[in-house]
Each structure stands twice: as C-alpha cells, then as structure tokens.
Design a protein around this motif. Sequence first.
Motif, mmCIF file in Angstrom:
data_model
loop_
_atom_site.group_PDB
_atom_site.id
_atom_site.type_symbol
_atom_site.label_atom_id
_atom_site.label_comp_id
_atom_site.label_asym_id
_atom_site.label_seq_id
_atom_site.Cartn_x
_atom_site.Cartn_y
_atom_site.Cartn_z
ATOM 1 N N THR A 1 56.180 -14.627 -96.999
ATOM 2 C CA THR A 1 56.903 -14.397 -98.029
ATOM 3 C C THR A 1 56.696 -15.516 -99.065
ATOM 4 O O THR A 1 56.237 -16.558 -98.837
ATOM 5 N N GLY B 1 63.616 -15.887 -99.885
ATOM 6 C CA GLY B 1 63.951 -14.855 -100.899
ATOM 7 C C GLY B 1 64.224 -15.745 -102.148
ATOM 8 O O GLY B 1 65.033 -15.207 -102.969
ATOM 9 N N ASP C 1 66.853 -11.052 -94.736
ATOM 10 C CA ASP C 1 66.185 -9.820 -94.882
ATOM 11 C C ASP C 1 65.642 -9.189 -93.344
ATOM 12 O O ASP C 1 64.975 -8.451 -93.146
#
Length: 131
Positions: free
Chosen positions: A3, A32, A56
């Motif tokens: 990510t 995040g 998540d």
Amino acid sequence: MTTATTTTARETASTAAPAPAPTAGTVRLAHGGGWAAVCDRALLTPGRGVAVLLPDGDQAAVFTDRAGGVYAIGNRDPFTGAYVLARGLLGSAGGRPFVASPLLKQRFDLTTGACLDDEEASVPVFGVRVD
C-alpha cells in the motif's frame, strides 16, 4: 500487497529505519495514511517477533532486536503464502538485520524487505515509531 504506506526492496526505504530504542510506549506502524497503534513496546521481547492485525485486515510482523530497535515487515512469507514471518529467527548478515522464515528459511532484510536469498522476492516494510 503493497500500500502507499509501505515500502518494498524495490522502493525507497526511507521509512524502514528502526525506531529509537525506548522500552516503554506504544508501537505504531505507518498504515493507511496515518499511524496505527499495534502494541505496547513493553510486550516485545528482544529477538522475537509478534504478529499484529492491521485495521484493514492485513498482517504485519513486529520485531525488536537486542539493541532495542523496532522493525515491522509484512507477515506473509512470499514463498509459501503462509502468515508466519513473525515466528522466524532474527539474525544479521553483513550488519543487516534479518528474519529467517520458519518454513523454508529464506532470510528477509528487516530494513528493506529484500530477500537475501532470492533477489526477485521481497516483503513490505512498515514505518515504525514508538511514542
């Protein structure tokens, strides 16, 4: 899976440096777009890892070395697909801290995520802070 808040061996490792060595406080991982609190620093045992569940649903393996540095990488072994890296053995090679997978024994650099035994493989690295 990588990510925006993780790095891999193929990306910059600017957030991959170990956190300072306090013995108390909350361990937080870059995740995040912010910092996710994952555990109390006092619960980490030098030379051992713990698996943490991120908001998540992904997993990270958090380690502290004998000098007090805290590291976090993805917990999924890319060779087997098993979420086991937190159970691996810590060591160092050429001054580079690594964890050896408990399954097939591939070694992953804790600061870059690069596999020391297969340059094609890597795991995500999470930025770490302790406050």
